[in-house]
Write an enzyme that holds these catalytic residues in place. Structure first.
Site, PDB file in Angstrom:
ATOM      1  N   HIS A  22      -6.809 -13.446  -7.204  1.00 29.93           N
ATOM      2  CA  HIS A  22      -7.560 -12.333  -6.627  1.00 29.93           C
ATOM      3  C   HIS A  22      -8.919 -12.312  -7.322  1.00 29.93           C
ATOM      4  CE1 HIS A  22      -8.649  -8.348  -5.229  1.00 29.93           C
ATOM      5  NE2 HIS A  22      -7.633  -8.378  -4.405  1.00 29.93           N
ATOM      6  N   LYS A  42       2.212  -9.246  -1.580  1.00 26.19           N
ATOM      7  CA  LYS A  42       1.617  -9.275  -2.914  1.00 26.19           C
ATOM      8  C   LYS A  42       1.423  -7.869  -3.460  1.00 26.19           C
ATOM      9  CE  LYS A  42      -3.024  -9.806  -3.419  1.00 26.19           C
ATOM     10  NZ  LYS A  42      -3.461  -8.424  -3.427  1.00 26.19           N
ATOM     11  N   ASP A  79      -1.029  -5.181  -5.340  1.00 23.71           N
ATOM     12  CA  ASP A  79      -2.472  -5.002  -5.255  1.00 23.71           C
ATOM     13  C   ASP A  79      -3.105  -5.314  -6.599  1.00 23.71           C
ATOM     14  OD1 ASP A  79      -3.783  -2.926  -2.685  1.00 23.71           O
ATOM     15  OD2 ASP A  79      -4.734  -4.566  -3.740  1.00 23.71           O
ATOM     16  N   GLU A  80      -4.462  -5.451  -6.563  1.00 24.27           N
ATOM     17  CA  GLU A  80      -5.147  -6.012  -7.731  1.00 24.27           C
ATOM     18  C   GLU A  80      -5.079  -5.113  -8.960  1.00 24.27           C
ATOM     19  OE1 GLU A  80      -6.656  -5.281  -4.883  1.00 24.27           O
ATOM     20  OE2 GLU A  80      -8.029  -3.648  -5.355  1.00 24.27           O
ATOM     21  N   LYS A 110     -13.557  -5.703   6.071  1.00 25.36           N
ATOM     22  CA  LYS A 110     -14.300  -4.577   5.467  1.00 25.36           C
ATOM     23  C   LYS A 110     -15.267  -5.014   4.360  1.00 25.36           C
ATOM     24  CE  LYS A 110     -10.852  -3.360   1.951  1.00 25.36           C
ATOM     25  NZ  LYS A 110      -9.740  -2.471   1.601  1.00 25.36           N
ATOM     26  N   GLY A 114      -3.686  -2.345   5.004  1.00 29.33           N
ATOM     27  CA  GLY A 114      -3.733  -1.239   5.966  1.00 29.33           C
ATOM     28  C   GLY A 114      -3.384  -1.702   7.374  1.00 29.33           C
ATOM     29  N   LYS A 141       0.874  -1.190   0.000  1.00 27.96           N
ATOM     30  CA  LYS A 141       0.000   0.000   0.000  1.00 27.96           C
ATOM     31  C   LYS A 141       0.907   1.235   0.000  1.00 27.96           C
ATOM     32  CE  LYS A 141      -3.779  -2.474   0.514  1.00 27.96           C
ATOM     33  NZ  LYS A 141      -4.896  -2.562  -0.412  1.00 27.96           N
TER      34      LYS A 141
HETATM   35  C1  CAP Z   1      -7.019  -5.578   1.079  1.00 26.39           C
HETATM   36  C2  CAP Z   1      -7.041  -5.523  -0.438  1.00 26.39           C
HETATM   37  C3  CAP Z   1      -7.671  -6.738  -1.069  1.00 26.39           C
HETATM   38  C4  CAP Z   1      -8.997  -7.121  -0.516  1.00 26.39           C
HETATM   39  C5  CAP Z   1      -9.851  -7.796  -1.572  1.00 26.39           C
HETATM   40  C6  CAP Z   1      -7.773  -4.288  -0.926  1.00 26.39           C
HETATM   41  O1  CAP Z   1      -6.384  -4.435   1.546  1.00 26.39           O
HETATM   42  O2  CAP Z   1      -5.737  -5.449  -0.963  1.00 26.39           O
HETATM   43  O3  CAP Z   1      -7.748  -6.459  -2.462  1.00 26.39           O
HETATM   44  O4  CAP Z   1      -8.770  -8.023   0.500  1.00 26.39           O
HETATM   45  O5  CAP Z   1     -11.051  -8.198  -0.988  1.00 26.39           O
HETATM   46  O6  CAP Z   1      -7.307  -3.763  -1.937  1.00 26.39           O
HETATM   47  O7  CAP Z   1      -8.779  -3.986  -0.323  1.00 26.39           O
HETATM   48  P1  CAP Z   1      -6.585  -4.050   3.093  1.00 26.39           P
HETATM   49  P2  CAP Z   1     -11.399  -9.774  -0.925  1.00 26.39           P
HETATM   50  O8  CAP Z   1      -5.963  -5.154   3.927  1.00 26.39           O
HETATM   51  O9  CAP Z   1      -5.861  -2.745   3.266  1.00 26.39           O
HETATM   52  O10 CAP Z   1      -8.048  -3.946   3.332  1.00 26.39           O
HETATM   53  O11 CAP Z   1     -10.237 -10.390  -0.209  1.00 26.39           O
HETATM   54  O12 CAP Z   1     -12.702  -9.799  -0.149  1.00 26.39           O
HETATM   55  O13 CAP Z   1     -11.555 -10.256  -2.313  1.00 26.39           O
HETATM   56 MG    MG Z   2      -6.281  -5.153  -2.962  1.00 25.58          MG
END
Ligand code: CAP
Ligand code: MG
Length: 404
Positions: free
Chosen positions: A262, A172, A174-175, A302, A357, A146
């Protein structure tokens, strides 16, 4: 054939049939059920003069209606083995848009063995992941770099290094990070792997870097092969936005890479309880095509999924499915170290707990955030309360003060 011709409540499914379970919300449920079976197999809104009697053996049949739960059976011949796109275009295609239904939710698919075996399935699975990371039993701790996008390569690699030396097993991308002017794929790969090797030397632990290769299919495969050539163990792919065909093409390369899936975008069709496709169907499809670890929700973070959905998702990843390897559940999204006792109790050892986070937001920064996460896991595995453990672990103590 008329819609009602697609209903046969005396039919007993056979071993080789594919079965779909739908929740149907419609003015005329029986007609709507027939319409779904028709449109998802050989029919359309009216009878056609071109229909041949031999085509009828491919007709789907509604064989069970229980309130708004409708079960439809499909003959194996309706599907092309090894082609998930065609299977979904049949059973999860036009049907969602028909006027006959108000809402339609595909809640499960029972795939017959012949279809499952026509795909590669996971290459590593839970046991393979543990072997690569040399972590026999315990849950794994991961983080996501992040800010999720925007860091220059050097800064990205530094954050990864700090997370690894703080105690993360996995880091990892991020997406939505792929290859941009400010952070090009190859440069990120080289620089971050340098940091990974440094962190492995300094910690004596194997570390994983899950680089996002999501892109147009040929480019995605090129990037994945580059990652393999660099000797990295992992890649990440956004399975919803790249699509099942690209995921299949990537898996069919049979690269020596653990595939982290993801699921960004899944909530388009998984969130609305009355309409769309359940996440457990997505999870089953991802496992059949062949991912090794998959995001499946947190209950306490979240995102929207509750206990029931997360349990269903985990079950699909681990239940016997004609000998397919088990897929590692990834719990991520809004988590911080204080969630670890609950998560370990809920998931057991086979889980990757990921915090973005919840690590980089620690008041003392990434290294301390990662330490706090690792300390929370150590306390949990030793059955010591976080409060007690925090008395002798400052990073955890600060995390508790920050997020309690
Ligand atoms: C989490 C995250 C992931 C989410 C995806 C985000 O970051 O990197 O992509 O977990 O949701 O971008 O929100 P935080 P899921 O730890 O900062 O929240 O796993 O439900 O598919
Ligand atoms: Mg993410």
């Amino acid at each position: 054939m008329k819609y009602e011709d697609f209903i046969d409540l005396n039919y007993k499914p056979e071993k080789d049939d594919l079965i779909c379970e739908f929740l149907i919300d419609a003015k005329n449920l029986k007609k709507a059920a027939g319409a779904v079976a028709s449109e998802s197999s050989i029919g359309t809104w009216t009878e056609v003069k071109t229909e041949k009697s031999y085509v009828r053996r491919l007709a789907a049949k509604v064989f069970e209606i229980d309130k708004n739960l409708v079960k439809i059976v499909y003959p194996l011949e309706l599907f092309e083995f090894g082609n998930m796109s065609q299977i979904l275009s049949s059973v999860a295609g036009n049907v969602f848009g028909m006027k006959e239904i108000r809402n339609l939710r595909l809640i499960d698919i029972k795939f017959p063995k012949k279809i499952v075996k026509s795909f590669k399935g996971p290459k590593f699975g839970i046991r393979g992941i543990r072997k690569v990371l040399k972590i026999k039993k315990r849950p794994l701790i991961g983080t996501i770099i992040k800010p999720k996008i925007g860091l220059k390569v050097k800064d990205h690699a530094k954050v990864a290094y700090e997370a690894w030396i703080g105690g993360c097993n996995l880091v990892k991308d991020d997406e939505n990070l792929s290859s941009m002017k400010f952070n090009q794929f190859e440069k990120r790969l080289k620089e971050t792997l340098k940091m990974k090797e440094k962190a492995e030397r300094e910690t004596g632990e194997r570390k994983g870097y899950i680089i996002n290769v999501s892109a147009e299919c040929k480019e995605m495969i090129r990037r994945a092969k580059l990652v393999e050539n660099f000797g990295n163990e992992y890649i990440m792919v956004d399975l919803i936005t790249v699509g099942t065909s690209s995921l299949q093409s990537l898996r069919n390369e049979d690269l020596d890479l653990i595939v982290h899936a993801h699921r960004a975008g899944h909530a388009i069709f998984t969130r609305n309880k009355k309409h769309g496709i359940s996440m457990k169907v997505i999870a089953k499809i991802a496992r059949i095509i062949g991912v090794d670890q998959l995001h499946i929700g947190t209950i306490v973070g979240k995102m929207f999924e509750g206990r029931k959905e997360v349990l269903e998702n985990v079950k699909v990843l681990k239940e016997d499915l004609f000998g397919l390897k088990k897929v590692m559940p990834v719990s991520s999204g809004g988590l911080n170290p204080l969630h670890i006792p609950f998560l370990v109790k809920f998931f057991g050892n086979d889980v990757i707990i990921q915090m973005g986070g919840g690590i980089h937001g620690h008041p003392l920064g990434t290294i301390s955030g990662a330490k706090a996460a690792r300390q929370a896991l150590e306390a949990t595995l030793q059955k010591i309360s976080l409060k007690e453990y925090a008395k002798s672990h400052k990073e955890l103590e600060i995390a508790i003060k920050t997020w309690k």
